[in-house]
Scaffold this motif. Structure first.
Motif, PDB file in Angstrom:
ATOM      1  N   SER B  10      27.601  38.890  64.647  1.00 22.91           N
ATOM      2  CA  SER B  10      26.704  39.963  64.238  1.00 22.91           C
ATOM      3  C   SER B  10      26.974  41.228  65.062  1.00 22.91           C
ATOM      4  CB  SER B  10      25.261  39.499  64.420  1.00 22.91           C
ATOM      5  OG  SER B  10      24.383  40.546  64.095  1.00 22.91           O
ATOM      6  N   ASN B  14      28.175  44.854  63.781  1.00 16.84           N
ATOM      7  CA  ASN B  14      27.208  45.942  63.774  1.00 16.84           C
ATOM      8  C   ASN B  14      27.313  46.854  64.984  1.00 16.84           C
ATOM      9  OD1 ASN B  14      25.941  45.129  61.334  1.00 16.84           O
ATOM     10  ND2 ASN B  14      24.941  43.463  62.456  1.00 16.84           N
ATOM     11  N   PHE B  40      25.088  43.160  52.555  1.00 14.57           N
ATOM     12  CA  PHE B  40      23.858  43.896  52.767  1.00 14.57           C
ATOM     13  C   PHE B  40      22.752  43.095  52.099  1.00 14.57           C
ATOM     14  CE2 PHE B  40      27.116  47.156  52.885  1.00 14.57           C
ATOM     15  CZ  PHE B  40      26.807  47.773  54.078  1.00 14.57           C
ATOM     16  N   GLY B  41      21.955  42.431  52.863  1.00 12.51           N
ATOM     17  CA  GLY B  41      20.840  41.703  52.259  1.00 12.51           C
ATOM     18  C   GLY B  41      21.248  40.343  51.739  1.00 12.51           C
ATOM     19  N   ARG B  43      20.208  37.519  52.357  1.00 15.64           N
ATOM     20  CA  ARG B  43      19.099  36.624  52.065  1.00 15.64           C
ATOM     21  C   ARG B  43      18.588  36.846  50.644  1.00 15.64           C
ATOM     22  NH1 ARG B  43      13.803  35.696  52.306  1.00 15.64           N
ATOM     23  NH2 ARG B  43      13.439  37.913  52.122  1.00 15.64           N
ATOM     24  N   VAL B  44      18.385  38.142  50.313  1.00 18.63           N
ATOM     25  CA  VAL B  44      17.900  38.461  48.977  1.00 18.63           C
ATOM     26  C   VAL B  44      18.920  37.988  47.937  1.00 18.63           C
ATOM     27  CG1 VAL B  44      17.317  40.317  47.390  1.00 18.63           C
ATOM     28  CG2 VAL B  44      16.570  40.445  49.775  1.00 18.63           C
ATOM     29  N   MET B  47      19.103  34.384  46.992  1.00 13.40           N
ATOM     30  CA  MET B  47      18.001  33.912  46.172  1.00 13.40           C
ATOM     31  C   MET B  47      18.159  34.223  44.689  1.00 13.40           C
ATOM     32  SD  MET B  47      14.892  35.037  48.627  1.00 13.40           S
ATOM     33  CE  MET B  47      13.692  35.008  47.299  1.00 13.40           C
ATOM     34  N   THR B  50      21.564  40.133  41.287  1.00 15.99           N
ATOM     35  CA  THR B  50      21.086  41.511  41.389  1.00 15.99           C
ATOM     36  C   THR B  50      21.128  42.207  40.042  1.00 15.99           C
ATOM     37  OG1 THR B  50      23.278  42.383  41.873  1.00 15.99           O
ATOM     38  CG2 THR B  50      21.951  41.672  43.749  1.00 15.99           C
ATOM     39  N   THR B  52      23.568  43.513  38.627  1.00 20.44           N
ATOM     40  CA  THR B  52      24.452  44.667  38.665  1.00 20.44           C
ATOM     41  C   THR B  52      25.887  44.173  38.611  1.00 20.44           C
ATOM     42  OG1 THR B  52      22.921  45.987  39.937  1.00 20.44           O
ATOM     43  CG2 THR B  52      25.223  46.653  40.023  1.00 20.44           C
ATOM     44  N   ASN B  82      22.938  46.281  34.938  1.00 21.28           N
ATOM     45  CA  ASN B  82      23.335  47.636  35.270  1.00 21.28           C
ATOM     46  C   ASN B  82      24.818  47.672  35.641  1.00 21.28           C
ATOM     47  OD1 ASN B  82      22.827  50.336  35.728  1.00 21.28           O
ATOM     48  ND2 ASN B  82      22.237  50.022  37.877  1.00 21.28           N
ATOM     49  N   LEU B  84      27.888  49.716  37.876  1.00 27.02           N
ATOM     50  CA  LEU B  84      28.327  50.734  38.824  1.00 27.02           C
ATOM     51  C   LEU B  84      29.844  50.823  38.728  1.00 27.02           C
ATOM     52  CD1 LEU B  84      26.170  49.968  41.983  1.00 27.02           C
ATOM     53  CD2 LEU B  84      25.939  51.897  40.406  1.00 27.02           C
ATOM     54  N   GLN B  98      37.456  48.824  47.156  1.00 23.26           N
ATOM     55  CA  GLN B  98      36.350  48.969  46.203  1.00 23.26           C
ATOM     56  C   GLN B  98      35.774  47.601  45.821  1.00 23.26           C
ATOM     57  OE1 GLN B  98      35.161  51.745  45.985  1.00 23.26           O
ATOM     58  NE2 GLN B  98      36.481  53.380  45.233  1.00 23.26           N
ATOM     59  N   SER B 101      33.630  46.591  48.700  1.00 25.37           N
ATOM     60  CA  SER B 101      32.435  47.418  48.780  1.00 25.37           C
ATOM     61  C   SER B 101      31.418  47.008  47.711  1.00 25.37           C
ATOM     62  CB  SER B 101      32.822  48.889  48.619  1.00 25.37           C
ATOM     63  OG  SER B 101      31.684  49.674  48.346  1.00 25.37           O
ATOM     64  N   LEU B 102      31.875  46.800  46.478  1.00 19.30           N
ATOM     65  CA  LEU B 102      30.936  46.432  45.415  1.00 19.30           C
ATOM     66  C   LEU B 102      30.352  45.045  45.648  1.00 19.30           C
ATOM     67  CD1 LEU B 102      32.647  48.115  42.372  1.00 19.30           C
ATOM     68  CD2 LEU B 102      30.221  48.280  42.910  1.00 19.30           C
ATOM     69  N   ARG B 105      27.709  45.249  48.198  1.00 20.07           N
ATOM     70  CA  ARG B 105      26.492  45.855  47.669  1.00 20.07           C
ATOM     71  C   ARG B 105      25.817  44.974  46.630  1.00 20.07           C
ATOM     72  NH1 ARG B 105      26.301  49.793  50.368  1.00 20.07           N
ATOM     73  NH2 ARG B 105      28.319  50.343  51.223  1.00 20.07           N
TER      74      ARG B 105
END
Lengths: 325, 325
Positions: B10, B14, B40-41, B43-44, B47, B50, B52, B82, B84, B98, B101-102, B105
């Motif tokens: 970590s 970071n 990024f996230g 944990r979310v 579950m 997204t 996306t 959605n 991107l 890319q 990165s995607l 995200r």
């Protein structure tokens, strides 16, 4: 504000069935009032920028936005910043969803097209302190950060050139104006220039059309089949004008011998068609570059940047000539 | 694998200055080997999806990708997903960045263009189990999930039509082939069709050019100034062909009287220019739609979808005629 624990908020967002309807509604109300968006990875984002910027454009299928975005992206890339693009289909509600989605995915800032949006969207941008820059527009007196050109003035100037060539009966194929301030401003510019010139100049016909070749062709056919005898047709963009030109060829109508055609944007298409299109050169590349610099400056947190107005010049080409005798 | 604590990992990600160089290097090595991307996230994301999807295309400034993406997005939107978009500038390293990165995200899956990519990218997609679908290509025998057309076959068929018109000295303006399997396949298709036809048919000249009007114009001027007297010029896409046509007009060269021009893609431009361009109709809209359906099916986790091959037909238009006597 919702008078509930953070755990309840977390449950309401991630597992809403575990929260009572009353609590959920209270939380949702607070979320709306505060303009909150769930943050994927709030902890990471709180620590550092993600070096990603979102660009939200009306349509992917428009060469004008494409070349501006390319320039925008190149300047960002030099600063190590990545770009993600989303599109709205010219729908203000879809724009708001895209703004929320990109911010939720950790965008540091946004590029938005045009200056007018529903109060709900303005509220969200303000309450969330979203760093954004507007482009493809420049309205004197607008308090938003903006890098663009004055659509009204550019359309006014182009129409003045058409009038100066001797045209008095002018028609317009304009873009769909609802939710598109650039299309509205271009229409207003044409109308005002003709009004200011006075009689016998007149805007004899206006057709509204989506920015696609076939709709430009249809609108042109409708205008030419009427008996109002326009000698010049000013189009809301080059795609509409190219569609009109294609239909003129099919109908055996001589451009500019019988009717002059004028575009807007100066995309590559404009100089490739025969005859080449007189048009307004929208500073696509310069806008993209400047918008990136201004947004980067805003994100850097130093001296806050100012709005930038760029010129949009009329380009004389063979599709505009004097009207027939 | 790095034989360090999760806290060290970590910190290395970071706040790298707080970790010794040796530890950091060991961690980075493990990250590379495992194809890990900071989430990024996480944990979310663990579950839920997204909703996306990322689309990574070579260039924003290409009308062909634009209309395909528009269709791709429309089908996704119907499913509440959605999109991107990110672009690579035809650079394989930028494509890998890319992709990472995607995925970082929270993209659920990806649309990628073309089938060939460096081992490093293939490794990442495999190790991270990235759900992706390829488009704009279809190679018989490729084990990747793909919705597209066979560029080699389409170029072969178009060239056969040019030969059938009586052309024997053919030149090609092809796209930049390095890192672009579609450009390479189109070139190979043209070359092979001419070889299969046999003498006296010959590919008398090949110019490579980036997909921009001005480079098409330059390449055409170079071909016509040589003494190899091509009677037909096959172009890697419509933008190159339109640039060639524009230069032909400036040079007073009659198309198709002196030289025939053939494009590829059938973007709107192709039917708007004078004379209209003979070209290959790439099924942009259908590809976009099918690719969305296939990717959604893949993400749904049910029966896994199969690759889809779509036709790409030759479109006869006035820019192709018999060679001059």
């Amino acid at each position: 504000m919702a008078k509930v624990s953070t755990a309840s908020i977390s449950r309401a967002l991630n597992d809403p069935d575990k929260v009572s309807k009353t609590t959920r509604e209270r939380i949702e109300k607070a979320i709306d009032a505060l303009g909150y968006t769930p943050h994927f990875g709030g902890r990471v984002l709180a620590m550092s920028r993600t070096n990603t910027v979102g660009a939200i454009i009306p349509s992917m299928a428009n060469a004008m936005f494409a070349s501006g975005l390319q320039a925008f992206q190149e300047v960002l890339a030099e600063a190590g910043v990545n770009m993600l693009v989303a599109s709205t289909g010219y729908d203000p509600q879809q724009e708001l969803r895209q703004i929320k989605s990109l911010m939720a995915r950790g965008a540091d800032g946004l590029l938005l097209i045009g200056s007018e949006r529903p109060p709900q969207t303005r509220d969200f941008l303000m309450k969330r302190h979203v760093p954004y820059v507007l482009s493809w527009c420049f309205k004197p007196g607008d308090d938003q950060l903006c890098v663009g050109f004055d659509n009204h003035q550019a359309a006014y100037d182009a129409t003045s050139q058409v009038l100066a060539k001797g045209h008095r009966r002018i028609a317009m194929i304009c873009g769909v104006r609802a939710g598109n301030d650039r299309a509205q401003d271009r229409y207003d510019g044409v109308r005002t220039a003709i009004e200011d010139f006075g009689a016998p100049a007149a805007l004899v016909q206006v057709c509204e059309a989506k920015y696609r070749l076939e709709y430009g062709a249809e609108a042109f056919a409708a205008i030419m089949s009427g008996n109002r005898a326009a000698t010049a047709v000013i189009c809301g963009n080059d795609v509409l004008a190219a569609g009109a030109l294609m239909r003129a060829r099919d109908l055996g109508i001589d451009v500019p011998g019988q009717v002059s055609l004028i575009g807007f944007d100066d995309i590559g298409l404009a100089s490739v068609v025969t005859p080449p299109l007189a048009t307004v050169r929208v500073p696509q590349i310069e806008m993209g570059r400047h918008a990136a610099r201004v947004l980067l400056a805003r994100l850097s947190g130093g001296t806050q940047p100012e709005s930038v107005q760029l010129p949009a010049d009329f380009i004389h080409r063979a599709s505009l000539a004097a009207p027939p005798d």
